[in-house]
Design a protein around this motif. Structure first.
Motif, PDB file in Angstrom:
ATOM      1  N   PHE A 244      32.511  80.582  73.177  1.00 34.11           N
ATOM      2  CA  PHE A 244      31.230  80.021  72.990  1.00 34.11           C
ATOM      3  C   PHE A 244      31.423  79.031  71.725  1.00 34.11           C
ATOM      4  N   VAL A 245      31.151  77.822  71.826  1.00 36.06           N
ATOM      5  CA  VAL A 245      31.290  76.687  70.557  1.00 36.06           C
ATOM      6  C   VAL A 245      29.821  75.998  70.673  1.00 36.06           C
ATOM      7  N   PRO A 246      28.944  76.630  69.862  1.00 36.15           N
ATOM      8  CA  PRO A 246      27.623  75.846  69.620  1.00 36.15           C
ATOM      9  C   PRO A 246      27.915  75.118  68.404  1.00 36.15           C
ATOM     10  N   HIS A 247      27.000  74.130  68.354  1.00 36.32           N
ATOM     11  CA  HIS A 247      26.718  73.225  66.997  1.00 36.32           C
ATOM     12  C   HIS A 247      26.609  74.321  66.019  1.00 36.32           C
ATOM     13  N   GLN A 248      27.267  73.945  64.850  1.00 34.53           N
ATOM     14  CA  GLN A 248      27.503  74.941  63.677  1.00 34.53           C
ATOM     15  C   GLN A 248      26.333  74.491  62.585  1.00 34.53           C
ATOM     16  N   ALA A 249      25.289  74.924  63.114  1.00 34.33           N
ATOM     17  CA  ALA A 249      24.144  74.581  62.358  1.00 34.33           C
ATOM     18  C   ALA A 249      24.169  75.480  61.235  1.00 34.33           C
ATOM     19  N   ASN A 250      23.927  76.854  61.462  1.00 39.92           N
ATOM     20  CA  ASN A 250      23.682  77.852  60.422  1.00 39.92           C
ATOM     21  C   ASN A 250      24.181  79.053  61.016  1.00 39.92           C
ATOM     22  N   LEU A 251      24.771  79.947  60.334  1.00 34.12           N
ATOM     23  CA  LEU A 251      25.553  81.012  60.906  1.00 34.12           C
ATOM     24  C   LEU A 251      24.520  82.153  61.464  1.00 34.12           C
ATOM     25  N   GLY A 306      25.214  71.816  72.161  1.00 34.34           N
ATOM     26  CA  GLY A 306      24.737  70.888  70.860  1.00 34.34           C
ATOM     27  C   GLY A 306      23.172  70.803  70.648  1.00 34.34           C
ATOM     28  N   PHE A 307      22.759  70.912  69.458  1.00 30.57           N
ATOM     29  CA  PHE A 307      21.403  70.741  69.492  1.00 30.57           C
ATOM     30  C   PHE A 307      20.939  70.219  68.125  1.00 30.57           C
ATOM     31  N   GLY A 308      19.772  69.669  68.005  1.00 34.46           N
ATOM     32  CA  GLY A 308      19.639  68.899  66.700  1.00 34.46           C
ATOM     33  C   GLY A 308      18.591  67.733  66.781  1.00 34.46           C
TER      34      GLY A 308
END
Length: 321
Positions: A244-251, A306-308
């Motif tokens: 699972f590789v989500p956007h690295q926004a915040n742990l 991806g999200f943002g």
């Protein structure tokens, strides 16, 4: 009058990946020394970052894109002469014109390809992958170079600890080409323009800002169903997802999403701890590092999310190169 249409292969997939992180490591203690009002424990507890990379003063979005793109070409075995389209996902070019893509293509020796930039913030890489896949499937291109490159260090207000501790610089790239069978599942995507102001460049200060709590609530509450939808569309059970590789926004967001989606056998990308949040580049950068490190076997199903900024989002299951 009937117009002619071109046709392409039965499927597409990622043929190779590449990434680039600047050599300049900025630790939490370095930020404190620069005057950021925070401490190491607060940063690690709030966002999970121990260090991030910032570009050198003369290092550009295009420079980093070139490095990542060169590695993706080498990993794929595709010659520059066989690339027909270059897409660069970025939201941090210093000026709106010229775009990055034509320059990146020239630097890599890709002769006269179609070339354009795509700006969908943190979800930009997934959107660009789908544009690339469509171009190959319809016969518009043989192979496509997709690069996500971001240089946020030039847009940071060091007096704003909610953003200066998170954002970083880097690039990731993929070669998308033909396949005998599909290497991408259908995308699950959408947007919520009613919250467009939650993530933005301030018009007066020209610095990045975001409403952290609003984004946290939106991401942790709304994104898990999108990821599950992507798996359902691809016909891949959650237990079969290898990574699972989500956007690295915040742990904290990453861990909350992994729990809510329910991925019993998946490795979860936590590249943010040493790379920071590089917006559009986080997914390809993390994915490339995981593949290079042998964490994800070739052909394994990977869920990306991806999200943002926008607020826009996109999730998809893809097969690792």
């Amino acid at each position: 009058m009937t117009l002619s249409l071109t046709t392409g292969p039965a499927g597409t997939r990622i043929l190779g990946l590449g990434h680039y992180r600047p050599s300049n490591i900025v630790t939490n203690h370095d930020l404190i020394a620069r005057g950021v009002d925070t401490d190491d424990e607060w940063i690690k507890t709030r966002v999970g970052i121990a260090e991030r990379r910032w570009a050198d003063p003369d290092e550009t979005v295009v420079d980093m894109a070139e490095q990542a793109g060169s590695k993706a070409l080498a990993a794929s075995g595709v010659a520059a002469a066989d690339v027909d389209l270059v897409i660069v996902a970025t939201c941090t070019m210093p000026t709106p014109v010229p775009g990055a893509a034509p320059n990146v293509a020239t630097r890599l020796g890709i002769d006269s390809p179609g070339a354009y930039d795509l700006n969908s913030g943190c979800s930009g890489f997934v959107y660009a992958l789908n544009a690339a896949s469509a171009a190959v499937l319809t016969g518009q291109a043989r192979n496509v170079l997709v690069v996500a490159s971001e240089r946020f260090s030039g847009w940071l207000d060091l007096t704003d600890r909610s953003t200066s501790i998170i954002l970083a610089d880097g690039a990731g790239a993929a070669i998308v080409g033909p396949s005998d069978s599909p290497g991408f599942g259908p995308v699950a995507w959408g947007s919520d323009g009613s919250q467009a102001d939650a993530i933005a460049i301030d018009e007066r200060s020209r610095m990045f800002r975001q409403e952290g709590q609003a984004v946290y609530r939106w991401a942790t509450g709304a994104m898990a169903p999108v990821a599950i939808e992507a798996c359902e569309k691809a016909g891949v059970p959650l237990e079969d997802i290898v990574a699972f590789v989500p956007h690295q926004a915040n742990l904290r967001i990453i861990d909350a999403l992994a729990r809510r989606i329910g991925l019993p056998n998946a490795i979860v990308a936590r590249d943010i701890t040493t790379s920071g949040n590089t917006s559009a580049a986080t997914i390809p950068l993390a994915l490339s590092r995981m593949v290079e490190g042998g964490e994800i076997p070739s052909g394994a199903p990977v869920l990306v999310l991806g999200f943002g900024a926008g607020l826009a989002f996109a999730a998809q299951v893809l097969l690792a190169p």
